[in-house]
Write a protein that holds these residues in place. Structure first.
Motif, mmCIF file in Angstrom:
data_model
loop_
_atom_site.group_PDB
_atom_site.id
_atom_site.type_symbol
_atom_site.label_atom_id
_atom_site.label_comp_id
_atom_site.label_asym_id
_atom_site.label_seq_id
_atom_site.Cartn_x
_atom_site.Cartn_y
_atom_site.Cartn_z
ATOM 1 N N LEU A 144 0.153 8.451 -21.051
ATOM 2 C CA LEU A 144 -0.863 9.478 -20.788
ATOM 3 C C LEU A 144 -2.323 9.308 -21.814
ATOM 4 C CD1 LEU A 144 1.403 12.860 -20.715
ATOM 5 C CD2 LEU A 144 0.527 11.425 -18.948
ATOM 6 N N ALA A 145 -3.292 9.534 -20.898
ATOM 7 C CA ALA A 145 -4.587 9.469 -21.832
ATOM 8 C C ALA A 145 -4.607 10.516 -22.891
ATOM 9 C CB ALA A 145 -5.853 9.446 -20.808
ATOM 10 N N GLU A 146 -5.642 10.198 -23.836
ATOM 11 C CA GLU A 146 -5.715 11.137 -25.161
ATOM 12 C C GLU A 146 -6.632 12.156 -24.350
ATOM 13 O OE1 GLU A 146 -6.959 10.291 -28.830
ATOM 14 O OE2 GLU A 146 -5.750 8.224 -28.679
ATOM 15 N N ARG A 147 -6.427 13.455 -24.565
ATOM 16 C CA ARG A 147 -7.489 14.589 -24.339
ATOM 17 C C ARG A 147 -8.429 14.655 -25.464
ATOM 18 N NH1 ARG A 147 -5.697 18.709 -20.278
ATOM 19 N NH2 ARG A 147 -4.150 17.475 -18.943
ATOM 20 N N ARG A 148 -9.758 14.808 -25.138
ATOM 21 C CA ARG A 148 -10.573 14.796 -26.202
ATOM 22 C C ARG A 148 -11.273 16.330 -26.185
ATOM 23 N NH1 ARG A 148 -11.112 10.052 -28.413
ATOM 24 N NH2 ARG A 148 -11.083 8.090 -26.712
ATOM 25 N N LEU B 87 0.871 -1.164 -0.029
ATOM 26 C CA LEU B 87 0.034 -0.014 -0.011
ATOM 27 C C LEU B 87 0.942 1.367 -0.012
ATOM 28 C CD1 LEU B 87 -2.694 1.279 -0.100
ATOM 29 C CD2 LEU B 87 -2.719 1.014 2.776
ATOM 30 N N ALA B 88 1.913 1.376 0.884
ATOM 31 C CA ALA B 88 2.660 2.621 1.079
ATOM 32 C C ALA B 88 3.592 2.683 -0.324
ATOM 33 C CB ALA B 88 3.671 2.365 2.024
ATOM 34 N N ILE B 89 4.125 1.522 -0.787
ATOM 35 C CA ILE B 89 4.987 1.437 -2.093
ATOM 36 C C ILE B 89 4.050 1.933 -3.170
ATOM 37 C CG2 ILE B 89 6.036 -0.202 -3.983
ATOM 38 C CD1 ILE B 89 6.902 -1.584 -1.258
ATOM 39 N N THR B 90 2.962 1.447 -3.373
ATOM 40 C CA THR B 90 1.854 2.019 -4.463
ATOM 41 C C THR B 90 1.697 3.403 -4.338
ATOM 42 O OG1 THR B 90 1.025 -0.280 -4.584
ATOM 43 C CG2 THR B 90 -0.239 1.231 -5.608
ATOM 44 N N GLN B 91 1.410 3.877 -3.096
ATOM 45 C CA GLN B 91 1.102 5.337 -3.005
ATOM 46 C C GLN B 91 2.117 6.052 -3.518
ATOM 47 O OE1 GLN B 91 -1.899 6.955 -1.728
ATOM 48 N NE2 GLN B 91 -0.651 8.518 -2.784
ATOM 49 N N GLY B 92 3.410 5.627 -3.170
ATOM 50 C CA GLY B 92 4.756 6.197 -3.496
ATOM 51 C C GLY B 92 4.725 6.355 -4.994
ATOM 52 N N VAL B 93 4.396 5.303 -5.713
ATOM 53 C CA VAL B 93 4.364 5.208 -7.138
ATOM 54 C C VAL B 93 3.341 6.106 -7.757
ATOM 55 C CG1 VAL B 93 3.731 4.038 -9.081
ATOM 56 C CG2 VAL B 93 5.289 2.870 -7.569
ATOM 57 N N ARG C 55 5.198 14.236 -11.786
ATOM 58 C CA ARG C 55 5.542 14.373 -13.293
ATOM 59 C C ARG C 55 4.537 14.835 -14.025
ATOM 60 N NH1 ARG C 55 10.580 13.037 -15.152
ATOM 61 N NH2 ARG C 55 11.987 12.706 -13.368
ATOM 62 N N THR C 56 3.215 14.122 -13.989
ATOM 63 C CA THR C 56 2.343 14.461 -15.035
ATOM 64 C C THR C 56 1.212 15.452 -14.588
ATOM 65 O OG1 THR C 56 1.042 12.406 -14.033
ATOM 66 C CG2 THR C 56 2.544 12.036 -15.829
ATOM 67 N N GLY C 57 1.032 16.008 -13.440
ATOM 68 C CA GLY C 57 0.158 16.918 -12.819
ATOM 69 C C GLY C 57 -1.050 16.191 -12.999
ATOM 70 N N ASP C 58 -2.086 17.054 -13.636
ATOM 71 C CA ASP C 58 -3.647 16.762 -13.594
ATOM 72 C C ASP C 58 -4.003 16.135 -14.900
ATOM 73 O OD1 ASP C 58 -4.148 17.861 -11.077
ATOM 74 O OD2 ASP C 58 -4.530 19.779 -12.071
ATOM 75 N N VAL C 59 -2.781 15.620 -15.482
ATOM 76 C CA VAL C 59 -3.042 15.036 -16.861
ATOM 77 C C VAL C 59 -3.590 13.500 -16.701
ATOM 78 C CG1 VAL C 59 -2.082 14.402 -19.002
ATOM 79 C CG2 VAL C 59 -1.173 16.428 -18.231
ATOM 80 N N PRO C 60 -4.682 13.291 -17.341
ATOM 81 C CA PRO C 60 -5.061 11.873 -17.129
ATOM 82 C C PRO C 60 -4.212 10.680 -17.483
ATOM 83 C CG PRO C 60 -6.761 13.167 -18.063
ATOM 84 C CD PRO C 60 -5.481 13.991 -18.224
ATOM 85 N N VAL D 98 -5.579 3.470 -4.279
ATOM 86 C CA VAL D 98 -5.069 4.710 -3.891
ATOM 87 C C VAL D 98 -5.174 5.847 -5.130
ATOM 88 C CG1 VAL D 98 -3.511 3.891 -2.617
ATOM 89 C CG2 VAL D 98 -2.807 4.073 -4.972
ATOM 90 N N THR D 99 -5.477 5.193 -6.584
ATOM 91 C CA THR D 99 -5.761 5.820 -7.597
ATOM 92 C C THR D 99 -7.315 6.499 -7.684
ATOM 93 O OG1 THR D 99 -6.263 3.996 -9.126
ATOM 94 C CG2 THR D 99 -3.969 4.882 -8.989
ATOM 95 N N ALA D 100 -8.262 6.229 -6.797
ATOM 96 C CA ALA D 100 -9.648 6.460 -6.985
ATOM 97 C C ALA D 100 -9.365 8.146 -6.734
ATOM 98 C CB ALA D 100 -10.308 5.960 -5.888
ATOM 99 N N GLY D 101 -9.837 8.831 -7.493
ATOM 100 C CA GLY D 101 -10.162 10.260 -7.522
ATOM 101 C C GLY D 101 -8.897 11.038 -7.975
ATOM 102 N N THR D 102 -7.929 10.403 -8.613
ATOM 103 C CA THR D 102 -6.732 10.891 -9.072
ATOM 104 C C THR D 102 -6.677 10.987 -10.615
ATOM 105 O OG1 THR D 102 -5.561 8.916 -9.172
ATOM 106 C CG2 THR D 102 -5.494 9.911 -6.912
ATOM 107 N N PRO D 103 -5.601 11.560 -11.256
ATOM 108 C CA PRO D 103 -5.644 11.431 -12.584
ATOM 109 C C PRO D 103 -5.236 9.998 -13.128
ATOM 110 C CG PRO D 103 -4.390 13.363 -11.950
ATOM 111 C CD PRO D 103 -4.912 12.503 -10.840
#
Length: 115
Positions: free
Chosen positions: A108-112, A4-10, A17-22, A48-53
């Protein structure tokens, strides 16, 4: 469960690095001797990714085998588990691969365009 801690660190490293980019996908290198269980990381990643990009991003793993070099006889050999013992009987071995834990790539996901 240290995954859990390792995954949160990832997730923290990727979002730094990516900010709010999906993010569509993340590839990790998790060595077989790292003590990290990929299935546990996959479970934690969803949490840990719920609600994040990174929410909904695919998580993929590279699993390099363990490799060691005997300091006594000079032999290179595969380590299938963390028992550091050469075929010659020596325990004076150096682990040269298999403990990796790193982010290899991020897709990175494509932005539409919204119309």
């Amino acid at each position: 469960m240290h995954e859990l801690a390792i995954t949160q660190g990832v997730v923290d490293v990727v979002t730094a690095r990516t900010g709010d980019v999906p993010v569509a996908g993340v590839r990790l290198r998790v060595g077989r001797l790292s003590g990290v269980v990929p299935d546990a990381m996959r479970f934690c990643f969803e949490l840990v990714t719920a609600g994040t990009p990174l929410e909904g991003a695919a998580l993929e793993f590279e699993r390099p085998e363990g490799r060691a070099r005997c300091r006594t006889c000079g032999q290179d050999f595969v380590l299938r588990d963390p028992v550091l013992l050469c075929g010659c009987g020596s325990a004076d071995v150096e682990v040269v691969a298999g403990r990796e834990l790193s982010v290899v790539s991020v897709v990175l996901a494509e932005r539409r365009a919204v119309t």
